[in-house]
Design an enzyme around this catalytic site. Sequence first.
Site, PDB file in Angstrom:
ATOM      1  CG  HIS A  83      -3.428  -3.790   3.028  1.00  0.00           C
ATOM      2  ND1 HIS A  83      -2.928  -3.168   3.849  1.00  0.00           N
ATOM      3  CD2 HIS A  83      -4.141  -2.714   2.476  1.00  0.00           C
ATOM      4  CE1 HIS A  83      -2.743  -2.083   3.920  1.00  0.00           C
ATOM      5  NE2 HIS A  83      -3.798  -1.695   3.073  1.00  0.00           N
TER       6      HIS A  83
ATOM      7  CD  GLU B 283      -1.433  -6.257   5.247  1.00  0.00           C
ATOM      8  OE1 GLU B 283      -0.946  -6.554   3.996  1.00  0.00           O
ATOM      9  OE2 GLU B 283      -1.365  -5.119   5.670  1.00  0.00           O
TER      10      GLU B 283
ATOM     11  CB  CYS C 258      -1.080   0.069   1.110  1.00  0.00           C
ATOM     12  SG  CYS C 258      -2.466   0.856   0.967  1.00  0.00           S
TER      13      CYS C 258
HETATM   14  N1  GLN Z   1      -1.823   6.687   2.458  1.00  0.00           N
HETATM   15  C1  GLN Z   1      -2.091   5.848   1.369  1.00  0.00           C
HETATM   16  C2  GLN Z   1      -3.420   6.072   0.832  1.00  0.00           C
HETATM   17  O1  GLN Z   1      -4.450   6.376   1.210  1.00  0.00           O
HETATM   18  C3  GLN Z   1      -1.732   4.465   1.572  1.00  0.00           C
HETATM   19  C4  GLN Z   1      -2.752   3.773   2.565  1.00  0.00           C
HETATM   20  C5  GLN Z   1      -2.243   2.458   3.216  1.00  0.00           C
HETATM   21  O2  GLN Z   1      -0.931   2.441   3.220  1.00  0.00           O
HETATM   22  N2  GLN Z   1      -3.210   1.568   3.677  1.00  0.00           N
HETATM   23  O3  GLN Z   1      -3.765   5.757  -0.452  1.00  0.00           O
END
Ligand code: GLN
Length: 532
Positions: free
Chosen positions: A508, A510, A382
């Site tokens: 994600h 995970e 992310c």
């Molecule tokens: N801050 C970033 C976004 O909003 C990544 C979010 C995250 O890592 N969950 O796209």
Amino acid sequence: MSTKYIFVTGGVTSSLGKGIISASLAKLLQASGYSVTIQKLDPYINIDPGTLNPYEHGECYVTEDGAETDLDLGHYERFLDKPTSQANNVTTGRIYQAVISKERRGDYLGKTVQVIPHITDEIKRRIKLLGNTRKFDFVITEIGGTVGDIESLPYIESVRQLKWELGKNILVIHLTLVPYLSAPGELKTKPTQHSVKLLLENGVQPDILVLRTEKPLTKEIRKKVANFCNVDINSVIESIDVSTIYEVPLLMQKEKLDTTVLEKFGLQAKEEAKLTSWKNFVNKVKNPKQKIEVALIGKYVELSDAYKSINESFIHAGTANDCKVIVTAIPAEEITDENASVILSKYKGILVAPGFGHRGIEGKISAIQYARENNIPFLGICLGMQCAVIEFARNVLGLKDAHSKEMNRKTPHPVIDIMEDQKSISDKGGTMRLGSYPCKVKKGTKAFEAYQKTNINERHRHRYEFNNSYLKDFEKAGMIATGVNPDSELVEIVEIPNHKWFIGVQFHPEYKSTVITPHPIFVEFIKAAINR
Ligand code: GLN
């Protein structure tokens, strides 16, 4: 069979591991041939933990249906290998929100709206919702907090009422602590007695007591607790400290928690709970053939719960590779272009964590440059993926001020931009791109090597995204999009083909790694790290 409801309450202190006990019991019942789900009731007033800082509440876990939930749901899924949903996590905020909107609609016209019966009715409705789906033989409901907390009271009162309504179809398990005092060299039962008294004051007699302890419980201690707390001695279960949470189901089986529960409902195991693959897994966790060290670079590293699912995914992926993964969490802010090699050279792999906001960004980018230039296996998740894109733009494409619009609204090169449908959103709670979305994986890539298929689904939690107007330039220079959303064309996976193993994922992985099904991206990352 009518759905059986099991409640797990906690006494004496927080952090006794109600989530793990709930998940362990669920695992045993599942292995005995029953269908089980687990629900968490959280007594705080936030609608969900999505708006909470990880320092406050640890990781925010995201379900398939896009609910931002308590991290205990991660344990439930990792143990049961079954997805949970919004219905599996309810907070006081959500309960009150539902009751207050009914009041505004006029559903209670003429009536005073009160904690009892209106709030407790809504709590009971949420508890029975999962049972009403007829999908589960057992619904295990973990009540957050500790008995005696002011905010837990409506939940305990709901359990009291349900005990009347559901009769033989409900059971209460109370988890307490038996502390060991080293001066007299004794285990002490008084806190347990007191906390059961508190429950009794609220009208709830627990059926089974699980006692967390650092030393084995003697027969005398068990008898004493049984006697003071109105339970039979078989219903006093020892939960002794162990080196890995994954051993707890095996301990609970030894203590016969599952058979005691089934007996109390007048049921028998449909099949013998052999747990063969589970035991195999625990054995591998405890006796690894080799060890490797990886670095986890993030913002909340002082706090292991902030990256719970990532740490657990490493345990799963480690055993799949017959190895123990030692994860060193490194604060992103400590890393610079100058010291990156000193700090990072000893690690076989580098993971840059998800996150929000500006803090630590430049350190993450320095770490990624180091991993990219030195052929060190890298996984960016992310925000970690977004930083990999920024790093590549700055140092390979030569776009010096490239950035994410999240960090710099005025950047001349917004290689990470806000998603179109996020632009009009101002509310913070539950408004990100959340939950499971499909992704098409390109053949002949490292991502494909991991998944072994082209159609995948992964969970998301973000507002910003790779800016497709730069895609051609990136691909020409050697960073390619190897996973793309088939409907929106959003880039979900990037890789550098001529690097040993360099993958950034916008989703994600995970959240989907479990004991039985370790996540392929983590498994391949660890494999690459071992081979380094
Ligand atoms: N801050 C970033 C976004 O909003 C990544 C979010 C995250 O890592 N969950 O796209």
